[in-house]
Motif scaffolding. Sequence first.
Motif, PDB file in Angstrom:
ATOM      1  N   LEU A  64      44.720  -8.102  -1.571  1.00 59.64           N
ATOM      2  CA  LEU A  64      43.352  -8.295  -2.034  1.00 59.64           C
ATOM      3  C   LEU A  64      42.394  -8.491  -0.847  1.00 59.64           C
ATOM      4  CD1 LEU A  64      44.100 -10.575  -5.092  1.00 59.64           C
ATOM      5  CD2 LEU A  64      43.194  -8.236  -5.162  1.00 59.64           C
ATOM      6  N   ARG A  65      42.870  -9.148   0.189  1.00 52.81           N
ATOM      7  CA  ARG A  65      42.030  -9.301   1.377  1.00 52.81           C
ATOM      8  C   ARG A  65      41.823  -7.953   2.062  1.00 52.81           C
ATOM      9  NH1 ARG A  65      43.012 -13.164   6.684  1.00 52.81           N
ATOM     10  NH2 ARG A  65      40.863 -13.044   7.435  1.00 52.81           N
ATOM     11  N   ARG A  66      42.866  -7.106   2.081  1.00 45.33           N
ATOM     12  CA  ARG A  66      42.731  -5.772   2.692  1.00 45.33           C
ATOM     13  C   ARG A  66      41.780  -4.897   1.882  1.00 45.33           C
ATOM     14  NH1 ARG A  66      47.820  -4.774   4.548  1.00 45.33           N
ATOM     15  NH2 ARG A  66      47.039  -5.474   6.578  1.00 45.33           N
ATOM     16  N   LEU A  67      41.826  -5.006   0.564  1.00 44.55           N
ATOM     17  CA  LEU A  67      40.878  -4.254  -0.262  1.00 44.55           C
ATOM     18  C   LEU A  67      39.447  -4.587   0.125  1.00 44.55           C
ATOM     19  CD1 LEU A  67      42.139  -4.249  -3.981  1.00 44.55           C
ATOM     20  CD2 LEU A  67      42.053  -2.331  -2.397  1.00 44.55           C
ATOM     21  N   HIS A  68      39.200  -5.861   0.347  1.00 44.64           N
ATOM     22  CA  HIS A  68      37.844  -6.316   0.668  1.00 44.64           C
ATOM     23  C   HIS A  68      37.435  -5.923   2.088  1.00 44.64           C
ATOM     24  CE1 HIS A  68      34.288  -8.756   1.053  1.00 44.64           C
ATOM     25  NE2 HIS A  68      34.855  -9.520   1.980  1.00 44.64           N
ATOM     26  N   LEU A  69      38.272  -6.241   3.088  1.00 41.01           N
ATOM     27  CA  LEU A  69      37.894  -6.052   4.478  1.00 41.01           C
ATOM     28  C   LEU A  69      38.003  -4.595   4.921  1.00 41.01           C
ATOM     29  CD1 LEU A  69      39.594  -9.171   6.111  1.00 41.01           C
ATOM     30  CD2 LEU A  69      37.173  -8.868   5.545  1.00 41.01           C
ATOM     31  N   PHE A 127      43.808  -7.106  10.057  1.00 41.03           N
ATOM     32  CA  PHE A 127      43.047  -6.259   9.145  1.00 41.03           C
ATOM     33  C   PHE A 127      42.002  -5.463   9.920  1.00 41.03           C
ATOM     34  CE2 PHE A 127      44.463  -9.977   6.808  1.00 41.03           C
ATOM     35  CZ  PHE A 127      44.987  -9.436   5.645  1.00 41.03           C
ATOM     36  N   THR A 128      41.923  -4.164   9.624  1.00 40.00           N
ATOM     37  CA  THR A 128      40.802  -3.378  10.120  1.00 40.00           C
ATOM     38  C   THR A 128      39.621  -3.575   9.167  1.00 40.00           C
ATOM     39  OG1 THR A 128      41.609  -1.436   8.917  1.00 40.00           O
ATOM     40  CG2 THR A 128      42.270  -1.660  11.215  1.00 40.00           C
ATOM     41  N   HIS A 129      38.435  -3.172   9.604  1.00 41.44           N
ATOM     42  CA  HIS A 129      37.240  -3.417   8.810  1.00 41.44           C
ATOM     43  C   HIS A 129      36.561  -2.113   8.422  1.00 41.44           C
ATOM     44  CE1 HIS A 129      36.918  -7.880   9.258  1.00 41.44           C
ATOM     45  NE2 HIS A 129      37.755  -7.608  10.248  1.00 41.44           N
ATOM     46  N   ALA A 130      36.076  -2.072   7.198  1.00 44.05           N
ATOM     47  CA  ALA A 130      35.343  -0.908   6.722  1.00 44.05           C
ATOM     48  C   ALA A 130      34.050  -0.753   7.515  1.00 44.05           C
ATOM     49  CB  ALA A 130      35.029  -1.058   5.232  1.00 44.05           C
ATOM     50  N   PRO A 131      33.559   0.482   7.662  1.00 42.31           N
ATOM     51  CA  PRO A 131      32.287   0.685   8.373  1.00 42.31           C
ATOM     52  C   PRO A 131      31.152  -0.077   7.697  1.00 42.31           C
ATOM     53  CG  PRO A 131      33.428   2.775   8.013  1.00 42.31           C
ATOM     54  CD  PRO A 131      34.156   1.744   7.210  1.00 42.31           C
ATOM     55  N   ASP A 145      34.517  -4.929  -3.479  1.00 42.71           N
ATOM     56  CA  ASP A 145      33.942  -6.271  -3.605  1.00 42.71           C
ATOM     57  C   ASP A 145      33.511  -6.537  -5.043  1.00 42.71           C
ATOM     58  OD1 ASP A 145      33.085  -8.749  -2.811  1.00 42.71           O
ATOM     59  OD2 ASP A 145      31.720  -8.018  -1.259  1.00 42.71           O
ATOM     60  N   ASP A 146      33.060  -7.758  -5.284  1.00 39.93           N
ATOM     61  CA  ASP A 146      32.434  -8.168  -6.541  1.00 39.93           C
ATOM     62  C   ASP A 146      33.300  -7.833  -7.762  1.00 39.93           C
ATOM     63  OD1 ASP A 146      30.365  -9.189  -5.073  1.00 39.93           O
ATOM     64  OD2 ASP A 146      29.089  -7.430  -5.308  1.00 39.93           O
ATOM     65  N   THR A 147      32.699  -7.201  -8.769  1.00 39.70           N
ATOM     66  CA  THR A 147      33.400  -6.960 -10.036  1.00 39.70           C
ATOM     67  C   THR A 147      34.619  -6.072  -9.850  1.00 39.70           C
ATOM     68  OG1 THR A 147      31.289  -7.139 -11.212  1.00 39.70           O
ATOM     69  CG2 THR A 147      33.130  -6.162 -12.406  1.00 39.70           C
ATOM     70  N   ALA A 148      34.504  -5.042  -9.017  1.00 38.27           N
ATOM     71  CA  ALA A 148      35.642  -4.142  -8.784  1.00 38.27           C
ATOM     72  C   ALA A 148      36.810  -4.904  -8.161  1.00 38.27           C
ATOM     73  CB  ALA A 148      35.218  -2.985  -7.885  1.00 38.27           C
ATOM     74  N   HIS A 149      36.514  -5.758  -7.181  1.00 40.58           N
ATOM     75  CA  HIS A 149      37.566  -6.559  -6.553  1.00 40.58           C
ATOM     76  C   HIS A 149      38.193  -7.513  -7.564  1.00 40.58           C
ATOM     77  CE1 HIS A 149      39.409  -9.559  -3.840  1.00 40.58           C
ATOM     78  NE2 HIS A 149      39.541  -8.543  -3.019  1.00 40.58           N
TER      79      HIS A 149
END
Length: 366
Positions: free
Chosen positions: A237-242, A60-64, A247-251
């Motif tokens: 779901l892990r890719r959406l987060h990382l 997984f890459t990570h968001a800034p 995160d949170d309610t949207a996730h």
Amino acid sequence: MNEYGAARWKPASLILINWKIFDDLLGRGREPVSSAIDVEVFNQFFCAESCTADALAPMFTHAPPGVSFWQFRPLTSDDVISAIRQLPDKTSAADPIPTSMLKQTADVVAPFVTELFNRSLSTGHFPAAFKEAFITPIVKKPGLDATSGSSHHPISNLSVLSKPLELLVVCHLMEYLSSTDLIPPLQSGYQQGHSTKTAVLRVLSDIFQAVDNGYLAALVLLDMSAAFDTVDHSIFLRRLHLTFGIDDTAHGWFQSYLSSRKQYVRCSPSKSLVTYLVCSVPQGSALGPILFVLYTIDLLMVIESHRLSPHMYADDTQVYGSCHPSAVTNFTTKISYCVEATTSWMRSNRLRPNPEKTEVLWCATT
């Protein structure tokens, strides 16, 4: 045209439209579904499962830092009315009222629908009533074996009321992704100002330029089997987060959207048992294609790491590059390594590479 001319032509136009409706309803011009296939066989065939469980773990890459999306903004009645009126005039048997009637009464129902949608978004809960689909098998093209499940497209029918909610989520999501530059321009799928035409123009322009300069070019067309149907929920779901900072309610809303989905196959008058889906993004939905784009976004970096150029449109992936004719041996090896790496990435993300439909085209001057 005078009023008598208009009067003569109007009925003729209506007759043509009515005959088209009759043809569609009666299935004229389409290969009929074979009665030799039981609906349960169809249902089993269309319920794909995540594969390649023995593959390497996904990366997984990570968001800034500081980039996040944790809740949807509240919707207004005007938002909902606009989304309802964007719906195509198609009606599913799963809907209690025709789509055309919903659009005509949008102003009346909008306050109630807005309340429903806002509760869904603020609590991170996608309504269970929107998660059931019935599948209609359609023969892909004349001449195929109508007794084989692989010869059929699964046409997914979802509740029409779920689609305005998804359209509005797509709008919020794309605004966030665009403002944070989290979708690169080399993915042309479902981005404003991008289309299949811009994707083709970009790839062909680069190849033609290389060939005009005396280089040898190669284009690899990668194919995946049942791409949307094999998306692994936990990986996604892990890719959406990382990777995308959701995160949170949207996730939680996206988790609810994907979980506990079910479908059944219907071939009148038969209906299969209901099956719960353990993977996939919903076909026939407004949100499913965008989610698939996000799921496969890291594939671009895998290709670029081999110093080749990628371009994607949803699940269609093109890999191309060029070399001097004297360097063709090393160039061929580089392409082979890149295809192996992309295949490995697909397997680790539980997608199914399809080598039988993957093609390589060589381009050069005569």
